[in-house]
Design a protein around this motif. Structure first.
Motif, PDB file in Angstrom:
ATOM      1  N   ALA A 105      39.218  40.658  40.227  1.00  0.00           N
ATOM      2  CA  ALA A 105      39.041  41.955  39.572  1.00  0.00           C
ATOM      3  C   ALA A 105      39.809  42.022  38.269  1.00  0.00           C
ATOM      4  O   ALA A 105      39.350  42.615  37.281  1.00  0.00           O
ATOM      5  N   ASP A 106      40.980  41.404  38.228  1.00  0.00           N
ATOM      6  CA  ASP A 106      41.771  41.395  36.993  1.00  0.00           C
ATOM      7  C   ASP A 106      41.089  40.567  35.902  1.00  0.00           C
ATOM      8  O   ASP A 106      41.121  40.922  34.719  1.00  0.00           O
TER       9      ASP A 106
ATOM     10  N   HIS B 231      38.332  42.625  34.557  1.00  0.00           N
ATOM     11  CA  HIS B 231      38.916  43.659  33.698  1.00  0.00           C
ATOM     12  C   HIS B 231      39.236  43.106  32.310  1.00  0.00           C
ATOM     13  O   HIS B 231      39.065  43.793  31.290  1.00  0.00           O
TER      14      HIS B 231
ATOM     15  N   ARG C  87      37.149  47.321  36.909  1.00  0.00           N
ATOM     16  CA  ARG C  87      38.130  46.828  37.885  1.00  0.00           C
ATOM     17  C   ARG C  87      38.070  47.651  39.179  1.00  0.00           C
ATOM     18  O   ARG C  87      38.110  47.106  40.278  1.00  0.00           O
TER      19      ARG C  87
END
Length: 358
Positions: free
Chosen positions: A191-192, A195, A178
C-alpha cells in the motif's frame, strides 16, 4: 572492555567438563552462555538476547549438533548467527556434513584453547564486517528508494501545475489510494508503494498541448483523442524499469482511465484484466476530481460524489472496490478536510495521510 561491550558466545556440549574448558577459555574476552543440550541451545538462540556466535558439539543425545544447526539456519531469527562445530568426529565426511548444514568452521577435540580463541575472533570479525556492510547497503538502498519517491512526486506535481490544478489533488488522491489498497487486502508495504507511485498517474499531461489541456469548454472529438494519449505518453515518460515502484507507476499512468465495462482507454481493458493498481487509482482520482473545484466546475458535495461512485460500480469502477471505497468514507473525509486546495504542498502531510517508514 567492559561486560556490556563484550560479544556473546554460546557453547553447547552435553559433557560438563568440555563446557568448563570452553567457558574458561573464552570468559575473559567474551560473555559466555552454556547449554547441555540442543533444545536448551535453541531456546537461548531464540531468546530476546541471542548469542553472536555458537560453538556446537555434534554428538549429543536427543538432538545432535547437525540438527541444531539446520534448525537455526531455517529460522529467520537465527540463520545469520555463525556456528562452529566442536567435535571428536574428524572424518572428512563429518566435516563436509557440518558445512552442508550451515557451519562456518570445524574444530576437532581435544581442543586447543589458542585455536578456539583464534577461530572465534576470526569468525566474529567476519560476521561483524558483514553486518556493518549489510547495514550500509540497506541505508544506501533506502536513500535511493526515497530519491525515486521524491522524483516521482515532483513530476506528479509538475503535471498537476500544467493541468491548471493544484498539487493538493495528488496528495489527496494518493492518500485515498492507500486507504483503498489496505481495505482491498494489500499489506502495508504494498500500500505504501502504491501511495508513492500514484502521483505519476497524470504525468503524461506534460505532453498535451496547453490549448487542449486548459480548454474551458468541452473538447471536440479530435482534441479528445489527443487528450487520451496522456496515458501512453505517461508510460513513455516513466519508461520500463525493474524497480517495483517505477513498474507500478508506469502501470498506473497507462491504465487509470480503463473502465470495468471495457469502455475506457487506451487499451479498452475490462474487469480484472485492468491491473488492480489502475482500478484503485481510477476510483481515487475520479472521487477527488468530483469533490474539488475546477475552472470548469464547482466541487460536488460528498453525497453526490458517493452516489456517482455507487451508480458507476460495474460500469466505470470495479464493483468490489467501489463498495470498499464507500465503506472507507470516514477516512476519506478526514483526508479531504485535512488537505485543502488552499494549503501548502507538504508531502509529510497530516498523520492520517502519510505513514512514515519503508
Amino acid at each position: 572492555m567492559n561486560e556490556n561491550e563484550k560479544q556473546t558466545v554460546l557453547v553447547v556440549d552435553d559433557v560438563t567438563t568440555n563446557l568448563d574448558l570452553l567457558v574458561e577459555t573464552l570468559k575473559d574476552e567474551f560473555r559466555v552462555q552454556a547449554a547441555l543440550s540442543g533444545k536448551e541451545a535453541l531456546a537461548l538462540v531464540n531468546s530476546s538476547s541471542p548469542p553472536d556466535i555458537v560453538l556446537l558439539d555434534v554428538m549429543m543425545p536427543e538432538m545432535d549438533g547437525y540438527t541444531v544447526c539446520r534448525i537455526m539456519k531455517e529460522d529467520l531469527r537465527s540463520r545469520d548467527i555463525p556456528v562452529i562445530f566442536v567435535t571428536a568426529r574428524d572424518q572428512e565426511e563429518d566435516q563436509a556434513r557440518g558445512f552442508e548444514v550451515g557451519g562456518v568452521d570445524y574444530i576437532t577435540k581435544p581442543v586447543s584453547p589458542a585455536i578456539v580463541l583464534a577461530r572465534v575472533r576470526t569468525h566474529l570479525a567476519l560476521h561483524n564486517q558483514n553486518v556493518l556492510l549489510e547495514r550500509k547497503v540497506a541505508a544506501r538502498s533506502r536513500d535511493l528508494y526515497l530519491t525515486r519517491q521524491e522524483i516521482i512526486r515532483r513530476l506528479g506535481v509538475a503535471a498537476e501545475y500544467k493541468d491548471n490544478e493544484t498539487g493538493m489533488h495528488i496528495i489527496r488522491m494518493s492518500a485515498y489510494c492507500r486507504i483503498l489498497a489496505l481495505a482491498a487486502g494489500m499489506d502495508e508495504s504494498a500500500a505504501d508503494i502504491l501511495h508513492s507511485a500514484a502521483p505519476m498517474h497524470d504525468v503524461g499531461k506534460i505532453g498535451i498541448p496547453d490549448h487542449i489541456l486548459n480548454k474551458p469548454g468541452r473538447l471536440d472529438p479530435d482534441e479528445w483523442e489527443i487528450m487520451k494519449t496522456h496515458t501512453t505518453i505517461g508510460a513513455q515518460i516513466i519508461g520500463r524499469h525493474d524497480h517495483e515502484l517505477l513498474v507500478l507507476a508506469r502501470s498506473i499512468a497507462l491504465t487509470h482511465h480503463e473502465k470495468w465495462d471495457g469502455s475506457g482507454y487506451p487499451a479498452g481493458l475490462s474487469g480484472e484484466n485492468i491491473p488492480l493498481e489502475g482500478r484503485i487509482v481510477a476510483l481515487a482520482d475520479v472521487f477527488d476530481a468530483l469533490t474539488s473545484k475546477r475552472p470548469y466546475k464547482d466541487p460536488w458535495p460528498e453525497d453526490r460524489a458517493v452516489a456517482y461512485i455507487k451508480e458507476q460500480r460495474g460500469v466505470h469502477f470495479d464493483p468490489a472496490l467501489a463498495d470498499l471505497f464507500v465503506g472507507c468514507m470516514d477516512a476519506v473525509r478526514e483526508i479531504r478536510e485535512s488537505v485543502a486546495d488552499e494549503g501548502s504542498l507538504n508531502w509529510e502531510g497530516p498523520a492520517c495521510l502519510v505513514r512514515t517508514g519503508s
